[in-house]
Write a protein that holds these residues in place. Structure first.
Motif, PDB file in Angstrom:
ATOM      1  N   ALA A 172       2.709   6.840  -2.714  1.00 10.46           N
ATOM      2  CA  ALA A 172       2.968   5.231  -3.222  1.00 10.46           C
ATOM      3  C   ALA A 172       3.087   5.055  -4.225  1.00 10.46           C
ATOM      4  N   SER A 173       3.307   6.261  -4.879  1.00  8.63           N
ATOM      5  CA  SER A 173       3.099   5.683  -6.658  1.00  8.63           C
ATOM      6  C   SER A 173       4.477   6.015  -6.888  1.00  8.63           C
ATOM      7  N   LYS A 174       4.747   7.406  -6.112  1.00 11.81           N
ATOM      8  CA  LYS A 174       5.971   7.738  -6.910  1.00 11.81           C
ATOM      9  C   LYS A 174       6.848   7.946  -6.215  1.00 11.81           C
ATOM     10  N   CYS A 175       7.611   6.237  -5.099  1.00  7.63           N
ATOM     11  CA  CYS A 175       9.018   6.717  -4.723  1.00  7.63           C
ATOM     12  C   CYS A 175       9.340   5.405  -5.072  1.00  7.63           C
ATOM     13  N   ASP A 176      10.946   5.381  -5.017  1.00  3.20           N
ATOM     14  CA  ASP A 176      11.973   4.934  -5.785  1.00  3.20           C
ATOM     15  C   ASP A 176      11.738   3.327  -4.776  1.00  3.20           C
ATOM     16  N   LEU A 177      11.631   3.396  -3.373  1.00  4.71           N
ATOM     17  CA  LEU A 177      12.002   2.806  -2.501  1.00  4.71           C
ATOM     18  C   LEU A 177      10.977   2.692  -1.582  1.00  4.71           C
ATOM     19  N   MET A 178      10.484   1.589  -1.120  1.00  3.56           N
ATOM     20  CA  MET A 178       9.392   1.699  -0.199  1.00  3.56           C
ATOM     21  C   MET A 178       9.683   0.872   1.035  1.00  3.56           C
ATOM     22  N   ILE A 179       9.427   0.686   1.934  1.00  2.00           N
ATOM     23  CA  ILE A 179       9.948   0.081   3.037  1.00  2.00           C
ATOM     24  C   ILE A 179       8.518  -0.718   4.329  1.00  2.00           C
ATOM     25  N   ILE A 180       8.480  -1.744   4.247  1.00  4.48           N
ATOM     26  CA  ILE A 180       7.401  -2.134   5.040  1.00  4.48           C
ATOM     27  C   ILE A 180       7.587  -2.181   5.797  1.00  4.48           C
ATOM     28  N   ALA A 181       7.726  -1.832   7.146  1.00  2.99           N
ATOM     29  CA  ALA A 181       7.852  -2.247   8.557  1.00  2.99           C
ATOM     30  C   ALA A 181       6.926  -2.256   9.948  1.00  2.99           C
ATOM     31  N   GLY A 182       6.860  -3.675  10.389  1.00  3.41           N
ATOM     32  CA  GLY A 182       6.074  -4.492  11.300  1.00  3.41           C
ATOM     33  C   GLY A 182       4.692  -3.864  10.882  1.00  3.41           C
ATOM     34  N   THR A 183       3.975  -4.581   9.828  1.00  7.23           N
ATOM     35  CA  THR A 183       2.515  -4.373   9.664  1.00  7.23           C
ATOM     36  C   THR A 183       2.573  -6.033   8.410  1.00  7.23           C
ATOM     37  N   THR A 192      -2.126  -2.083   0.266  1.00  9.95           N
ATOM     38  CA  THR A 192      -2.997  -1.974  -1.213  1.00  9.95           C
ATOM     39  C   THR A 192      -1.760  -1.244  -1.729  1.00  9.95           C
ATOM     40  N   LEU A 193      -0.659  -0.611  -0.304  1.00  5.85           N
ATOM     41  CA  LEU A 193       0.219   0.576  -0.564  1.00  5.85           C
ATOM     42  C   LEU A 193       1.233  -0.090  -1.171  1.00  5.85           C
ATOM     43  N   PRO A 194       2.101  -1.102  -1.329  1.00  4.18           N
ATOM     44  CA  PRO A 194       3.243  -1.471  -2.240  1.00  4.18           C
ATOM     45  C   PRO A 194       2.635  -1.640  -3.007  1.00  4.18           C
ATOM     46  N   ILE A 195       1.591  -2.499  -3.661  1.00  5.65           N
ATOM     47  CA  ILE A 195       0.731  -2.466  -5.251  1.00  5.65           C
ATOM     48  C   ILE A 195       0.960  -0.831  -5.931  1.00  5.65           C
ATOM     49  N   TYR A 196       0.943  -0.373  -5.493  1.00  2.96           N
ATOM     50  CA  TYR A 196       0.733   1.535  -6.725  1.00  2.96           C
ATOM     51  C   TYR A 196       2.642   1.609  -6.037  1.00  2.96           C
ATOM     52  N   ALA A 197       3.078   0.896  -5.148  1.00  2.05           N
ATOM     53  CA  ALA A 197       4.896   1.194  -5.523  1.00  2.05           C
ATOM     54  C   ALA A 197       5.216   0.644  -5.864  1.00  2.05           C
ATOM     55  N   ASN A 200       5.341   1.565 -10.017  1.00  3.14           N
ATOM     56  CA  ASN A 200       6.223   2.893 -10.143  1.00  3.14           C
ATOM     57  C   ASN A 200       7.545   2.124 -10.294  1.00  3.14           C
ATOM     58  N   ASN A 201       7.897   0.447 -10.029  1.00  2.00           N
ATOM     59  CA  ASN A 201       9.210  -0.257 -10.184  1.00  2.00           C
ATOM     60  C   ASN A 201      10.151   0.541  -9.241  1.00  2.00           C
ATOM     61  N   ALA A 202       9.461   0.799  -7.862  1.00  8.36           N
ATOM     62  CA  ALA A 202       9.923   0.712  -6.839  1.00  8.36           C
ATOM     63  C   ALA A 202      10.685  -0.106  -6.580  1.00  8.36           C
ATOM     64  N   THR A 203      11.568   0.018  -5.634  1.00  9.01           N
ATOM     65  CA  THR A 203      12.751  -1.527  -4.714  1.00  9.01           C
ATOM     66  C   THR A 203      10.701  -1.284  -3.661  1.00  9.01           C
ATOM     67  N   LEU A 204      10.715  -2.562  -3.099  1.00 10.59           N
ATOM     68  CA  LEU A 204       9.875  -3.056  -2.066  1.00 10.59           C
ATOM     69  C   LEU A 204      11.528  -3.798  -0.881  1.00 10.59           C
ATOM     70  N   ASN A 219      11.219  -7.371  -2.507  1.00  3.55           N
ATOM     71  CA  ASN A 219      12.924  -7.409  -3.654  1.00  3.55           C
ATOM     72  C   ASN A 219      14.008  -7.743  -2.392  1.00  3.55           C
ATOM     73  N   LEU A 220      13.514  -7.668  -1.799  1.00  4.80           N
ATOM     74  CA  LEU A 220      14.407  -8.110  -0.226  1.00  4.80           C
ATOM     75  C   LEU A 220      13.895  -8.222   1.089  1.00  4.80           C
ATOM     76  N   GLU A 221      13.858  -9.561   2.043  1.00  2.31           N
ATOM     77  CA  GLU A 221      13.458  -9.604   3.115  1.00  2.31           C
ATOM     78  C   GLU A 221      13.741  -9.890   4.716  1.00  2.31           C
ATOM     79  N   ILE A 222      13.745  -8.682   5.394  1.00  2.00           N
ATOM     80  CA  ILE A 222      14.726  -8.954   6.092  1.00  2.00           C
ATOM     81  C   ILE A 222      13.363  -8.913   7.333  1.00  2.00           C
ATOM     82  N   ARG A 223      13.778 -10.533   8.748  1.00  5.33           N
ATOM     83  CA  ARG A 223      13.049 -10.952   8.851  1.00  5.33           C
ATOM     84  C   ARG A 223      14.273 -10.920  10.058  1.00  5.33           C
TER      85      ARG A 223
END
Length: 241
Positions: A172-183, A192-197, A200-204, A219-223
């Protein structure tokens, strides 16, 4: 849908997915919350505890046997398959709160099961562990040492396996893009994983039909659902790379 990140696609070399019950629900696996969380009038969230297990291990095992039957019949949906397909275009790691193994079935090669696996069992006392893909009879099952066997999953109130959690934080701390799906991002410490990303200035990107407690940090919400959205993300990578 993904227009806001379209010009950044070529920059995303390390992608981390954080997935939860929502993506599995699309394969017919009930969630713990809402009406899905009721089983024989028992609250599933109350059954998934060490106290419930010791109070009535046979009841908890009956519930897990039914969950196992349901999960063994389930198939990966288009969301799972899209995540696996993204490995053609970037380094992809899946950090999942699900215990159903559907990410592995769909072909994902790097999956960290934060909350364990329903196909695995372990002794409640000794170090015995085993993987069992059939229905478990003679409930509750007993270990060779004489103590009760339990599902090798993380119940509410229990700590995550430290090696798995350390690796999850590292990815999580080293990714460029984190996609949080279905949680819903309400279960700690996975939430707390999105916080680590973000550190690192990752796109969420959040993919969820409903708002979550961390929607404002994205950065982007897809409903929409994962099964509907993720194949479109793969198409974007195909067109850009």
């Amino acid at each position: 849908m993904f227009e806001l990140i379209e010009d950044q696609i070529t920059k995303f070399k390390k992608i981390v997915f954080v997935t939860g019950a929502g993506i599995s629900q699309e394969s017919g696996i009930p969630t713990f919350r809402g009406n899905d969380g009721l089983w024989r009038n028992y609250d599933a969230m109350k059954l998934a505890t060490i106290d419930a297990f010791y109070d009535n291990p046979k009841l908890v095992w009956e519930w897990y046997n039914e969950r196992r039957r349901n999960i063994f019949q389930a198939k990966p949906n288009s969301g799972h398959i899209a995540i696996a397909e993204l490995e053609k275009y970037a380094e992809v790691v899946v950090l999942t709160q699900n215990i159903d193994g559907l990410h592995q079935k769909s072909g994902s090669s790097k999956v960290l099961e934060l909350h364990g696996s329903i196909v695995k069992i372990k002794c409640s006392v000794c170090d015995y562990r085993e993987e069992i893909l059939t229905e478990i009879t003679n409930l509750p099952p007993l270990c060779k040492c004489g103590n009760i066997l339990r599902p090798d999953v993380v119940w509410f109130g229990e700590s995550l396996p430290q090696d798995v959690w350390q690796n999850a934080m590292n990815f999580a701390s080293k990714c460029d893009l984190m996609i949080i799906a279905g949680t819903s991002l309400v279960v700690s410490p996975a939430n707390t994983l999105p916080i680590y990303a973000k550190q690192n200035n990752a796109t969420l990107i959040e993919i969820n039909p409903e708002n979550t407690t961390m929607s404002g940090e994205m950065n982007l919400e897809i409903r929409k659902t994962s099964a509907e959205s993720l194949p479109k993300l793969v198409s974007l990578f195909k067109n850009k790379l």
